[in-house]
Enzyme design. Sequence first.
Site, PDB file in Angstrom:
ATOM      1  N   GLY A   1      -2.276  -9.548   4.066  1.00  0.00           N
ATOM      2  CA  GLY A   1      -2.028  -9.965   2.688  1.00  0.00           C
ATOM      3  C   GLY A   1      -1.790 -11.448   2.523  1.00  0.00           C
ATOM      4  N   ALA A   2      -1.893 -12.212   3.598  1.00  0.00           N
ATOM      5  CA  ALA A   2      -1.601 -13.648   3.499  1.00  0.00           C
ATOM      6  C   ALA A   2      -2.814 -14.453   3.050  1.00  0.00           C
ATOM      7  CB  ALA A   2      -1.102 -14.174   4.850  1.00  0.00           C
ATOM      8  N   LEU A   3      -4.013 -13.882   3.168  1.00  0.00           N
ATOM      9  CA  LEU A   3      -5.233 -14.619   2.795  1.00  0.00           C
ATOM     10  C   LEU A   3      -5.889 -14.056   1.539  1.00  0.00           C
ATOM     11  CD1 LEU A   3      -6.993 -15.066   6.280  1.00  0.00           C
ATOM     12  CD2 LEU A   3      -5.409 -16.628   5.135  1.00  0.00           C
ATOM     13  N   GLY A   4      -5.530 -12.858   1.167  1.00  0.00           N
ATOM     14  CA  GLY A   4      -6.158 -12.226   0.020  1.00  0.00           C
ATOM     15  C   GLY A   4      -5.731 -10.773  -0.053  1.00  0.00           C
TER      16      GLY A   4
ATOM     17  N   GLY B   1       0.845  -1.190   0.000  1.00  0.00           N
ATOM     18  CA  GLY B   1       0.000   0.000   0.000  1.00  0.00           C
ATOM     19  C   GLY B   1       0.878   1.236   0.000  1.00  0.00           C
ATOM     20  N   GLY B   2       1.053   1.844   1.173  1.00  0.00           N
ATOM     21  CA  GLY B   2       1.946   2.989   1.283  1.00  0.00           C
ATOM     22  C   GLY B   2       3.389   2.579   1.550  1.00  0.00           C
ATOM     23  N   GLY B   3       3.613   1.315   1.836  1.00  0.00           N
ATOM     24  CA  GLY B   3       4.977   0.835   2.080  1.00  0.00           C
ATOM     25  C   GLY B   3       5.538   1.248   3.428  1.00  0.00           C
TER      26      GLY B   3
ATOM     27  N   TYR C   1       4.178   2.162  24.420  1.00  0.00           N
ATOM     28  CA  TYR C   1       4.962   2.333  23.205  1.00  0.00           C
ATOM     29  C   TYR C   1       6.357   2.742  23.672  1.00  0.00           C
ATOM     30  CZ  TYR C   1       5.499   3.956  18.312  1.00  0.00           C
ATOM     31  OH  TYR C   1       5.863   4.139  16.998  1.00  0.00           O
TER      32      TYR C   1
END
Lengths: 535, 535
Positions: free
Chosen positions: A265-268, A133-135, A454
């Site tokens: 991104g591993a399933l679609g 996407g935006g990386g 954080y």
Amino acid sequence: MSEAATPARTPSRVRSWWGWGWADAHPDDAECAALGALLPGTLARPLPVPRVADLPVGPPAVRPPQSLAPLVTDDREVRAAHALGKAYRDVVRALRGRLGRVPDLVAHPARDQDVADLLDWAGAHGVAVVPYGGGSSVTGGVEYRGDAHRAVLSLDLTAMRRVLEIDPVSRAARVQAGILGPDLEAALRPHGLTLRHFPQSFEFSTLGGWLATRAGGHYATGRTRVDDFTQSLRVVTPAGTAQSWRLPSSGAGPSPDRLFLGSEGALGVITEAWMRLQERPRHKASAALPFRRFGDALEAVRALAQSDLAPANCRLLDAGEAALAGASHDGSSVLVLGFESATGPVRAELAEAVELARAHGGSAPHGAEPGDPAGDAVAAWRSVFLRMPYLRDGLARMGAVAETFETAATWDRLPALVEDVRTGTAEAARRATGRPATVNCRLTHVYPDGAAPYFTVLAAGRPGDEEAVWDEIKAAATGILHRHRATITHHHAVGRDHRPGYDRQRPEPFALALRAAKDALDPHGILNPGVLVGP
Amino acid sequence: MSEAATPARTPSRVRSWWGWGWADAHPDDAECAALGALLPGTLARPLPVPRVADLPVGPPAVRPPQSLAPLVTDDREVRAAHALGKAYRDVVRALRGRLGRVPDLVAHPARDQDVADLLDWAGAHGVAVVPYGGGSSVTGGVEYRGDAHRAVLSLDLTAMRRVLEIDPVSRAARVQAGILGPDLEAALRPHGLTLRHFPQSFEFSTLGGWLATRAGGHYATGRTRVDDFTQSLRVVTPAGTAQSWRLPSSGAGPSPDRLFLGSEGALGVITEAWMRLQERPRHKASAALPFRRFGDALEAVRALAQSDLAPANCRLLDAGEAALAGASHDGSSVLVLGFESATGPVRAELAEAVELARAHGGSAPHGAEPGDPAGDAVAAWRSVFLRMPYLRDGLARMGAVAETFETAATWDRLPALVEDVRTGTAEAARRATGRPATVNCRLTHVYPDGAAPYFTVLAAGRPGDEEAVWDEIKAAATGILHRHRATITHHHAVGRDHRPGYDRQRPEPFALALRAAKDALDPHGILNPGVLVGP
């Protein structure tokens, strides 16, 4: 339904191929040197930024078929810019010219059918597909590792960047996944609507990336995560396209959307979503309260999180973080509180929250009126927040270690967790670098039952060994999180960097189910290999 | 952490084996006749309730091994009481003595290992396992259908009913899945805490049942579903036990808990959960506003749902529903609003909400002070709400059709959906019964982007054909929901009755993934066969 205009593309400032954000926003050499001077033991001069033309980017191992050729480029510079995410670890590798396995091709699909065709071709030819996407991944989410695939295709979704439909009655919009944050907000603004999802990466990340990584957003309490604003998803998988219905809520089986949210991104490939919107807020009020003791501030935040007040912002900076942000210079922790509403004033809520915080040891607040000099702490924090990743890259050029990581845990374990992470990680950084190290903490999101701390790690590094040094520090931090049963990530995602922690955290039967789901949807094992499941 | 006492078991009133709730709370024959008189065309006398001893319950087809025998009973009455859920369809079948396939055995495991042992044995011997909590399913969720398995074991979790641990700092409790609502609240009360999950079935349903079906709870807005109060789950599957970490929030991959929430016993048996609690509310205020036009009331509810007000109760009854509940007698719709807080007064919020509702056409509200006669509408609604299922069973005994179903849709489609369901379902009921039919509507949960309408169908039936009549009506309603892309269920679950609608609703790639997950976790296909996936 009204047709929404295509947003104007973000004006053509140039993105940095090696570091965070805009190329022209990076500290110059003199500024880098000034940053380095703050950390004794860093380099005398900043590492040069290599020219892409000088990097080892070989010819692609595959060619696309004629039919897909118009969507695909093998331009060396484009490929290099898609090789890595934007973690500290990625930045130092880019600076050292160690790009790892650069994608052979970069595709820019324009529609779902393009995505489906690219997946078909990749599946038939053993080509790994890394959705992009935006990386801005900081966990190795957009980088191919290993050699189990014949070639690698980076699937860049940013040509699919339109707001397709707006439903003002239900306050929702159908949006393509490749849209960047500012373009999305620009398209919604004329309708008086907003998604109000502002992660630190807002300018450089896409809706699809937020959804695929379950990004943390604007709200410190309540609906903290983009998941909560997702009405339906469209996901192109090698086994077909999944389109869930637009529903405000449904109890029909396990939520289909919740399987794809966080699937990295591993399933679609998420190509489109209906997102829940809000009216743009017209009323805002904020304040910053110093606390002499961090422990008191933690208790104040817990009281706020367990009240009905629901501040939009409730960010606690420890003394080190507050000093770094210019929000305090006397060793105080600082609690930044913000309320907002589209419908009515929020001063009363702020006053109530301030009172509650003061009852737990907070000092008199700085206000945050425009032009009010007392509002400096709030303003300072906001500007440093967006500047922080650029400063990290400047420090990286000076050979320093400068990175963040985050987690979440329940309140009963939180004070000990924060203390152990601070001391344990600082000790690990000292061992790894041979130099003193600073570890600061802030809370980014808070819940009635816990919070998300954080951490920022700063140390003069061991120039030349940056990756090894960071990996050593990170392994120590991961071990501490695991001992406290604190999640490996609250909102940075798993990617490849967090796999060791993730694999130990998730229940094994869930891993079995996820692997089975992956095999069913991605039978050739081409989708973002190494993320979440598989070797 | 403090050790929590085991709650006292709900006093030994007897549960009805054939109908809703307590056996002694059912309308007697005279009351049934009076109910029937309201619907011309019903029977002259109520159907008798058969004696269990007279029902066709054969000997069990299997015997448990010696080691499991102490956990298992083949008592005919216990088996008959576990044969069906509590939908109208179940009640008429029980009254007619058509129990379908009665479980061969009923097991009462006392610990996780018992559950694992029972699953092992069942898997090895082809015995279907139907997890059973309070048995209040209204969608065929606890009933075995078909003959693909050699025998059926009903796995009754109610012996696992302890609150094991309370964390007052994070406000959470570790609770066994078989606990009933009142017992859970009784155990939490001494700690000043509450889950505040009050579905209509509260007295007769279990935590495990709520989790497995993603039950809708107390809150009309915001956190409407038990999912939101789930901190972690423990699930025994044939492939091992899944224990997720206690986390306030996590972005590590797709949520493991969200796969098991709503899995309806098809992926594993939920045995334990850490649940998020709240302080008990001390401040409450409520009011009921009549609306002359239902359309205005819908707009008022939308305005409320899209405001910041977040009422705990925001229940809209249409004219028919309001009349049935005794909340209005002049053809008005009624909006019941309620606010509550543990920390401060909520009168101002109620006043603001009333003002907003009045601006959309609402009339002057009835208040709801204790002893205030104007509070009748609110009180009447509450008492009828809990009494409703008993009245349904009384009507069923008179041969009437009396059933409810529910859905959810976005606001843009809601007015047309409600209208189509009302007229289309009434028409289908008229066709099926040959008698006039009434279809009423209320909204149970509301969201910024839509709402959950709940429909009640009333008609004199076609005595003897109750199942066929209802199936015909339900098929028509399902078709209308599908045309409007409204979910097949907002909070009643899928079970077996909703499979036709569910199968058309869920995205096919998600079905592939779910089937694969099921095969991985339940390789012998013994877990609640027919629910969610499989034939």
